[in-house]
Design a protein around this motif. Structure first.
Motif, PDB file in Angstrom:
ATOM      1  N   GLU A 104      39.125  26.116  28.124  1.00  0.00           N
ATOM      2  CA  GLU A 104      40.028  24.986  27.241  1.00  0.00           C
ATOM      3  C   GLU A 104      39.273  23.618  27.358  1.00  0.00           C
ATOM      4  OE1 GLU A 104      44.539  24.891  27.465  1.00  0.00           O
ATOM      5  OE2 GLU A 104      44.154  22.645  27.916  1.00  0.00           O
ATOM      6  N   ASP A 138      46.490  24.170  33.571  1.00  0.00           N
ATOM      7  CA  ASP A 138      47.327  24.111  32.824  1.00  0.00           C
ATOM      8  C   ASP A 138      48.463  23.145  33.119  1.00  0.00           C
ATOM      9  OD1 ASP A 138      48.668  24.741  30.154  1.00  0.00           O
ATOM     10  OD2 ASP A 138      50.162  25.565  31.667  1.00  0.00           O
ATOM     11  N   GLY A 139      48.813  22.235  32.310  1.00  0.00           N
ATOM     12  CA  GLY A 139      50.004  21.147  32.792  1.00  0.00           C
ATOM     13  C   GLY A 139      49.445  20.260  33.672  1.00  0.00           C
ATOM     14  N   GLU A 166      45.756  30.352  26.369  1.00  0.00           N
ATOM     15  CA  GLU A 166      47.067  30.188  26.920  1.00  0.00           C
ATOM     16  C   GLU A 166      48.011  31.322  26.549  1.00  0.00           C
ATOM     17  OE1 GLU A 166      47.692  25.339  27.730  1.00  0.00           O
ATOM     18  OE2 GLU A 166      47.713  26.408  25.504  1.00  0.00           O
ATOM     19  N   ASP A 170      42.093  28.387  31.115  1.00  0.00           N
ATOM     20  CA  ASP A 170      42.738  27.199  31.213  1.00  0.00           C
ATOM     21  C   ASP A 170      42.675  26.726  32.663  1.00  0.00           C
ATOM     22  OD1 ASP A 170      44.089  24.934  30.798  1.00  0.00           O
ATOM     23  OD2 ASP A 170      45.787  25.660  29.880  1.00  0.00           O
ATOM     24  N   ARG A 228      47.412  26.990  22.895  1.00  0.00           N
ATOM     25  CA  ARG A 228      46.092  27.415  22.406  1.00  0.00           C
ATOM     26  C   ARG A 228      46.160  28.917  22.408  1.00  0.00           C
ATOM     27  NH1 ARG A 228      46.425  22.546  25.078  1.00  0.00           N
ATOM     28  NH2 ARG A 228      44.436  21.224  24.578  1.00  0.00           N
TER      29      ARG A 228
HETATM   30 MG    MG Z   1      47.064  24.336  29.145  1.00  0.00          MG
END
Ligand code: MG
Ligand code: AHM
Length: 361
Positions: A99, A124-125, A288, A121, A284
């Motif tokens: 990502e 994430d977050g 994701e 990814d 995505r």
């Molecule tokens: Mg993400």
């Protein structure tokens, strides 16, 4: 002395579990097994770094410099590089995609290649790191489809239905890794004392009835009529007036998803018509949605873009976005029904985006 493990219970490490799964495929070479194990190892390294993230201001750096030779990089970059460096030289992959990078990540020419593609990814977050809230890593593995030695975009842009494995790590009070190879969903908790992931959640299935919904409904004014009606249905307002689901939203999809997987619930990040030429939402598809869709389906749930199954979407772009509804099957199907009834214009705009031709390889 405290007994950390229940007397008489079986201790299964992730390595042993992956090897046991491999036995179900008599012709397996073990390459895939080692790839999964390397992802677990990457997860341990990232977990180690995320637990020290808050010390950056005190120590002047995150300590990453000492351990890994990196200079003051933020955790996204660190996680991204950890996964790449763990996998670039193993002869198991023909390409990677992250990502964090616009383009496909080639395996360096000095290393050999293999028959799998890794998508991830890395963190994430990650905006939650600064405030010490759970984050995670998501990964997905496709099998190479083209003939050449090196991987191409065509090897990567496959529908989620073709995935051979997917998983995630959550870095919260404990670090967990959850994965599927299409034979159920299994969860492991890292014992930091011994540095091993131990099987704590075998054969996860998403419980009924769902307890939670997770969505950023601070954005509700941008949502379509159908999605707003769906929100009100979840709250027990619209429809037959059932008991409301409780709202929980961390803003780290992995963590929100993980809670809903164990407790029952739906996560959604819908498309909207704020910019009519961008009706597709935030998440995505490749980094994701595909992975979590495979996992939730293996756990008895369902993932949709509001129109149909996420796993059946033919991708056309590495960074393609997708509206996402993810969780208990019946609860996700109701979102599709509201959208079908109320969001004809949005659906037409979104499908025009979704059905674009695959980009040239
Ligand atoms: Mg993400
Ligand atoms: P990221 O991969 O750049 O961190 O973005 C994805 C994150 C998800 O984890 C989370 O669910 C969502 O973005 C939150 O978005 P918002 O702040 O709009 O609610």
């Amino acid at each position: 002395m405290n007994e950390p493990y229940q007397a008489g219970s079986t201790l299964v490490t992730i390595e042993r579990h992956i090897l046991d799964q491999q036995k179900k495929f008599p012709g397996a070479s073990g390459e895939f097994t080692r790839l999964l194990y390397d992802m677990a190892l990457a997860g341990k390294i990232i977990a180690h770094a995320t637990t020290r993230a808050g010390l950056a201001g005190v120590l002047g750096s995150t300590n990453l410099q000492n351990s890994y030779g990196e200079t003051q990089k933020n955790l996204d970059i660190f996680a991204d590089q950890t996964i790449f460096r763990m996998n670039d030289h193993t002869n198991r992959l023909c390409a990677m995609a992250s990502e964090e990078h616009e383009e496909l990540l080639d395996i360096p020419p000095r290393f050999g290649t293999g028959k799998y593609v890794l998508l991830y990814d890395p963190l994430d977050g990650s905006s939650n790191v600064d405030v010490n809230v759970s984050v995670g890593t998501i990964f997905a593995i496709h099998r190479k489809t083209t003939d050449g030695e090196r991987g191409t975009l065509e090897d990567v842009l496959q529908p989620g239905r073709n995935l051979v494995a997917a998983g995630y790590m959550t870095y919260g009070p404990s670090t967990m890794m959850v994965y599927t190879t299409g034979q159920g969903v299994h969860g492991f908790t890292l014992d930091p004392g011994i540095g091993e992931f131990l099987l704590t959640h075998p054969d996860i299935s998403i419980p009924e009835p769902p307890k939670y919904y997770s969505a950023n409904h601070g954005q509700e004014k941008y949502w379509t009529h159908g999605v707003r009606r769906y929100l009100h249905w979840l709250q027990g307002i619209d429809g037959e007036g059932h008991t409301p689901l409780s709202h929980r939203y961390i803003g780290s999809m992995v963590a929100d998803f993980h809670r809903n997987l164990l407790e029952g619930g739906v996560f959604f990040y819908p498309g909207d018509m704020r910019q009519p030429d961008k009706p597709y939402g935030k998440m995505r598809l490749m980094f994701e949605a595909q992975a979590l869709a495979f996992i939730v389906e293996q756990a008895g749930g369902y993932a949709s873009d509001g129109v149909s199954n996420i796993l059946d979407i033919q991708p056309h772009n590495l960074h393609q976005r997708v509206p996402l509804f993810l969780g208990n099957r019946a609860t996700v199907e109701i979102a599709e029904q509201f959208i079908e009834q109320h969001d004809r214009d949005w659906t037409a705009a979104y499908l025009a985006y979704r059905n674009q031709q695959q980009i040239p390889v």
